[in-house]
Design a protein around this motif. Structure first.
Motif, PDB file in Angstrom:
ATOM      1  N   ASP A 334       1.180  -0.892  -0.057  1.00 10.04           N
ATOM      2  CA  ASP A 334       0.020  -0.105   0.243  1.00 10.04           C
ATOM      3  C   ASP A 334       0.993   1.646   0.460  1.00 10.04           C
ATOM      4  OD1 ASP A 334      -2.295  -1.210  -0.098  1.00 10.04           O
ATOM      5  OD2 ASP A 334      -2.102  -1.542   1.648  1.00 10.04           O
ATOM      6  N   ALA A 335       2.256   1.365   0.751  1.00 13.05           N
ATOM      7  CA  ALA A 335       2.573   2.674   1.339  1.00 13.05           C
ATOM      8  C   ALA A 335       3.590   3.011   0.199  1.00 13.05           C
ATOM      9  CB  ALA A 335       3.552   1.909   2.926  1.00 13.05           C
ATOM     10  N   TYR A 336       3.754   1.869  -1.081  1.00 19.04           N
ATOM     11  CA  TYR A 336       4.658   1.859  -2.968  1.00 19.04           C
ATOM     12  C   TYR A 336       3.877   2.820  -3.702  1.00 19.04           C
ATOM     13  CZ  TYR A 336       7.224   1.208  -6.605  1.00 19.04           C
ATOM     14  OH  TYR A 336       7.748   1.767  -7.654  1.00 19.04           O
ATOM     15  N   GLY A 337       2.627   2.639  -3.172  1.00 18.45           N
ATOM     16  CA  GLY A 337       1.769   2.886  -4.056  1.00 18.45           C
ATOM     17  C   GLY A 337       1.620   5.019  -3.576  1.00 18.45           C
ATOM     18  N   ASP A 338       0.987   4.932  -2.776  1.00 17.70           N
ATOM     19  CA  ASP A 338       1.358   6.366  -1.974  1.00 17.70           C
ATOM     20  C   ASP A 338       2.991   7.237  -2.213  1.00 17.70           C
ATOM     21  OD1 ASP A 338      -1.380   5.974  -1.256  1.00 17.70           O
ATOM     22  OD2 ASP A 338      -0.421   5.004   1.562  1.00 17.70           O
ATOM     23  N   LEU A 339       3.775   6.279  -2.281  1.00 14.62           N
ATOM     24  CA  LEU A 339       4.817   7.327  -2.209  1.00 14.62           C
ATOM     25  C   LEU A 339       5.226   7.187  -3.597  1.00 14.62           C
ATOM     26  CD1 LEU A 339       6.420   5.749   0.598  1.00 14.62           C
ATOM     27  CD2 LEU A 339       5.106   7.699   0.564  1.00 14.62           C
ATOM     28  N   ASN A 340       4.797   6.773  -4.934  1.00 13.99           N
ATOM     29  CA  ASN A 340       5.527   6.544  -6.312  1.00 13.99           C
ATOM     30  C   ASN A 340       4.357   6.385  -7.169  1.00 13.99           C
ATOM     31  OD1 ASN A 340       8.605   5.346  -5.729  1.00 13.99           O
ATOM     32  ND2 ASN A 340       6.751   3.914  -4.658  1.00 13.99           N
TER      33      ASN A 340
END
Length: 355
Positions: A334-340
């Protein structure tokens, strides 16, 4: 956020251990900033899932120090027919149509609804360059559409007309009853973060999952992903407390559906105990690998490298054999999608070639 954007300085007020507002801290800060005090924002019931006993006293403290009270209408579905923002002491209130008046809640909106003000603020209601609205001292228009979205407002109008005052009050009572029913059924399985002196919650409840990180290496997203295997879209996660899950059934769910949800949460708690006891590894278990789509289930026996059966992965309770919602993908970061940022738009060269 909107207060900061408008140029105000935001001063946070402390909360007590039981989740209620620290009135002594509020009084001290209201006195300290009384010469520049503009407004105080409060949500009632609070997002902690309890009715604030001192809401009227809190509003009086602000008024006595020259400020106004903005009462957030996000949880109005716990008030209809039982109390109202005026009784609480509010000067301004945004009556959210989502959740309380049948407009879908979630997905980022729509955050539409009337802004209600006390009589002394009526002269300052927004005007409009094309349509006569607002008071004698109207501020500039706040939106292009003077009365909001007609397509949305008609739905709420019909909902109110069909239910009537009695029906709206019953909806509030059911929302409160449903939340307390879930709190009662989950008692002993999960920690209820906040409740009032009678052990009750308002229209929503916060269960704290923080204890399970040390016990089994699990965090809130692990519970959320596993709920998908049971056929449920997870409740609000990690807000307003990072280790908690905010459960808000509203008046819409049947007793059968509430029981299915509670059964799922209780079964997940048993799975957590399996991890804690060592029956499942902390880094390769039914929660850490959730959700389980058909693509995972259909892999070969040689590829199935998990210390639990396919049956346990996708049919942990009997009702799922009859009614199963299949997640479309397995675990994602989930965090990857928010950060990239990922753009699927065609490149300039592709568009030029197409034209």
């Amino acid at each position: 956020m909107s207060a900061v954007m408008a140029g105000f300085k935001v001063v946070p007020v402390k909360a007590l251990a039981d989740g209620s507002l620290d009135l002594d801290d509020l009084a001290a800060k209201a006195e300290k900033y009384k010469d520049t005090l503009a407004a105080f924002m409060i949500t009632y019931p609070s997002t902690f899932g309890v009715f604030e006993d001192g809401v009227q006293k809190a509003c009086k403290i602000i008024h006595d120090n020259g400020g106004q009270v903005y009462l957030d209408g996000a949880n109005l579905n716990a008030q209809i027919g039982l109390t109202n923002p005026y009784i609480c002491g509010g000067d301004v209130c945004h009556l959210n149509l989502h959740k309380t008046f049948s407009i879908p809640h979630g997905g980022g909106g729509p955050g539409v609804g009337p802004i209600c003000v006390a009589e002394h603020l009526a002269p300052f209601l927004p005007g409009h360059p094309l349509v006569k609205t607002g008071g004698a001292q109207a501020v500039d228009a706040m939106a292009a559409a003077p009365w909001g979205s007609a397509s949305i407002l008609l739905i709420s109008w019909a909902y109110i007309k069909m239910l009537g005052g009695k029906g709206l009050s019953e909806s509030s009572k059911l929302a409160l009853l449903n939340a307390n029913y879930i709190a009662h059924r989950l008692k002993g399985h999960y920690t209820l973060r906040y409740k009032n002196v009678k052990g009750r919650v308002a229209h929503e409840l916060l269960i704290d999952l923080g204890e399970f990180e040390k016990l089994s290496g699990l965090k809130v997203p692990d519970f959320a992903k596993r709920l998908q295997d049971y056929g449920f879209h997870p409740p609000t996660c990690s807000w307003p407390i990072s280790t908690a899950m905010l459960i808000e059934p509203t008046e819409s769910e049947s007793l059968e559906e509430l029981d299915r949800f509670c059964d799922a949460m209780i079964e997940i708690r048993k799975e957590v105990d399996e991890i804690a006891s060592g029956a499942q590894p902390r880094d390769n278990n039914v929660l850490k690998n959730a959700p389980h789509p058909i693509s995972v289930l259909a892999c070969s026996d040689a590829e199935w490298n998990r210390p639990y059966s396919r049956q346990k992965a996708v049919y942990p309770l009997p009702y799922l054999h009859e009614r199963k919602f299949w997640p479309t993908v397995s675990r994602i970061d989930d965090a990857y999608g928010d950060l990239n940022l990922m753009c699927e738009c065609p490149s300039v060269e592709e568009l030029a070639h197409h034209n």
